[in-house]
Scaffold this active site. Structure first.
Site, mmCIF file in Angstrom:
data_model
loop_
_atom_site.group_PDB
_atom_site.id
_atom_site.type_symbol
_atom_site.label_atom_id
_atom_site.label_comp_id
_atom_site.label_asym_id
_atom_site.label_seq_id
_atom_site.Cartn_x
_atom_site.Cartn_y
_atom_site.Cartn_z
ATOM 1 N N ASP A 127 -5.010 -5.236 2.384
ATOM 2 C CA ASP A 127 -6.244 -5.984 2.688
ATOM 3 C C ASP A 127 -6.184 -7.416 2.189
ATOM 4 O O ASP A 127 -6.908 -8.277 2.667
ATOM 5 C CB ASP A 127 -7.444 -5.272 2.055
ATOM 6 N N ASN A 154 0.845 -1.192 0.000
ATOM 7 C CA ASN A 154 0.000 0.000 0.000
ATOM 8 C C ASN A 154 0.874 1.233 0.000
ATOM 9 O O ASN A 154 2.012 1.180 0.464
ATOM 10 C CB ASN A 154 -0.834 0.041 1.283
HETATM 11 N N1 CTP Z 1 -6.678 -1.987 9.187
HETATM 12 C C1 CTP Z 1 -6.176 -3.076 9.866
HETATM 13 N N2 CTP Z 1 -6.041 -4.283 9.224
HETATM 14 C C2 CTP Z 1 -6.415 -4.407 7.942
HETATM 15 C C3 CTP Z 1 -6.924 -3.295 7.232
HETATM 16 C C4 CTP Z 1 -7.041 -2.081 7.887
HETATM 17 O O1 CTP Z 1 -5.851 -2.967 11.049
HETATM 18 N N3 CTP Z 1 -6.280 -5.567 7.347
HETATM 19 C C5 CTP Z 1 -6.860 -0.729 9.920
HETATM 20 C C6 CTP Z 1 -5.994 0.406 9.416
HETATM 21 O O2 CTP Z 1 -4.762 0.451 10.125
HETATM 22 C C7 CTP Z 1 -6.872 1.609 9.720
HETATM 23 C C8 CTP Z 1 -8.288 1.102 9.551
HETATM 24 O O3 CTP Z 1 -8.182 -0.310 9.700
HETATM 25 O O4 CTP Z 1 -6.736 2.031 11.047
HETATM 26 C C9 CTP Z 1 -8.957 1.431 8.261
HETATM 27 O O5 CTP Z 1 -8.130 1.122 7.175
HETATM 28 P P1 CTP Z 1 -8.565 1.452 5.679
HETATM 29 O O6 CTP Z 1 -7.528 0.937 4.758
HETATM 30 O O7 CTP Z 1 -8.999 2.879 5.564
HETATM 31 O O8 CTP Z 1 -9.894 0.623 5.562
HETATM 32 P P2 CTP Z 1 -10.160 -0.859 5.225
HETATM 33 O O9 CTP Z 1 -10.659 -1.543 6.444
HETATM 34 O O10 CTP Z 1 -8.963 -1.482 4.581
HETATM 35 O O11 CTP Z 1 -11.381 -0.742 4.219
HETATM 36 P P3 CTP Z 1 -11.381 -0.198 2.684
HETATM 37 O O12 CTP Z 1 -10.016 -0.521 2.112
HETATM 38 O O13 CTP Z 1 -12.475 -0.981 2.060
HETATM 39 O O14 CTP Z 1 -11.665 1.272 2.754
#
Ligand code: CTP
Length: 396
Positions: A276, A208
């Protein structure tokens, strides 16, 4: 403040005489004081009055063989718990913001990693001048603390902002600073930062975009406020943060394991850009380009969600970040709910002047139990200290 060590720097301004009152107040609280008197400061107060009150010798010259033999400028900066500049003139503020080191005072500050408090005093026009304000905001972004100035009648006969804060107020501020740190020492904090890497083969990975800067600044600010801080970071170009337990990880799985190992804490701030998806089967050998590549991905563990819903390890305050390119408010509120955390701090990643590689950020904080708020665009270090201030008031 008993047994604290303060390095006082007195610069050349009419309010320098008030620094003597500051020395008296600090001595009453059993603080050890060493003083540097600048060349222009010497026009307003004498070394004799300073040493009589502080019961210590006064340092003036960087090229003094006697001083350097007894306590050189580096030892002087290491000795102190805190550096207090009273008064901080426009000239000194300007020199510090450019990192000049042409006298003992500026050299010691440049060589120090201690917290610096500036107590500005100057004419209203000098205070309001864009260059002074720019210099100050630069210093603030480096973590310098500013006390005052006040609005009032000035020695030059004009009226406005620029009057130095009263010694009693300076003393109270310094005392509160030490008290808060003492109070926060009982708190533990965990921060995740940077990107994770999900390997395809030994040389290729999915990742990322994330510089890690905001998370590192949060860890620094927690440390500066007395927290026992752990920073778990994916690979970034940043140096580990001094005074913080630093754990370097590559994958989301490693980050998750280390997070579990380092909990419980009072607060956890999940700033990492966790991938993710991960590759279902990592090739142990480098995939050759003439092979067919059929990547199968599977969902990675959601660290934040897992911890927020953990029975025994959930911190008192669990904070997530959200990187959103659209519908910032609704998506953030959804994440707050779905991930069961206490706050979501949201970045608008469609604005290219903030976030990612930039030193600036602008965020909205969505709380579980109260109205959301916006922290307007500023340096990431300042966003970090605003976040940490809110954490401290919540914990207390
Ligand atoms: N996060 C996490 N573990 C993951 C994905 C995200 O702990 N596998 C945490 C990130 O550190 C952040 C929050 O969740 O604090 C949101 O991350 P973000 O990337 O904005 O959201 P996602 O949950 O990945 O959802 P999307 O990508 O669909 O927006």
């Amino acid at each position: 403040m008993k047994n604290k060590k303060i390095l006082l720097i007195i610069c050349g301004g009419i309010s320098a005489y008030k620094s003597l009152e500051v020395i008296r107040g600090l001595k009453k609280k059993n603080v050890s004081i060493k003083t540097i008197l600048t060349k222009s400061g010497k026009n307003f107060v004498t070394p004799l009055s300073i040493s009589s009150l502080s019961q210590e010798k006064v340092y003036e010259d960087i090229f003094s063989a006697e001083n350097e033999a007894e306590m050189d400028h580096i030892s002087l900066s290491r000795w102190a718990d805190l550096i207090l500049i009273v008064p901080a003139t426009a000239n000194t503020i300007s020199k510090l913001s450019y990192g000049l080191s042409d006298d003992l005072a500026s050299t010691v500050v440049l060589a120090s990693n201690k917290i610096v408090f500036l107590v500005p005093a100057m004419n209203v026009r000098m205070w309001e001048h864009k260059s002074t304000q720019e210099n100050l905001s630069k210093l603030k972004s480096y973590g310098y603390k500013i006390i005052g100035p006040e609005i009032g009648d000035m020695a030059c006969g004009e009226y406005g902002k620029g009057k130095m804060s009263e010694p009693s107020y300076i003393l109270r501020t310094i005392e509160n600073y030490f008290k808060n740190i003492e109070k926060n020492k009982k708190y533990k904090a965990l921060v995740t930062a940077g990107p994770t890497k999900e390997f395809i083969d030994p040389v290729r990975f999915i990742t990322n975009k994330s510089s890690g800067k905001q998370g590192y600044e949060i860890a620094k600010s927690l440390r500066d406020n007395g927290f026992q801080t752990t920073l778990i970071s994916g690979e970034t170009n940043l140096d580990p943060v001094e005074g913080v337990k630093f754990i370097s990880v590559k994958t989301a799985e490693e980050m998750f394991k280390e997070t579990l190992k380092n909990l419980p804490t009072d607060v956890a701030i999940f700033n990492a850009a966790v991938a993710d998806f991960k590759v279902k089967e990592i090739n142990s050998e480098k995939i050759k380009k003439n092979e067919n590549l059929d990547l199968k991905l599977e969902k990675n563990i959601d660290i934040l969600s897992n911890i927020s819903n953990h029975n025994s390890l959930r911190p008192k305050i669990t904070i997530g970040f959200a990187a959103e390119s659209q519908n910032l408010e609704s998506n953030s509120k959804k994440k707050l709910d779905q991930k069961n955390c206490d706050w979501i701090i949201a970045n608008d990643i469609s604005d290219k002047t903030i976030g990612f590689d930039s030193d600036d950020n602008e965020v909205s904080i969505f709380y579980k139990n109260k109205e959301s708020e916006k922290l307007l665009k500023k340096k990431k270090s300042l966003i970090a200290s605003e976040i940490v201030n809110r954490v401290i008031s919540e914990l207390n």
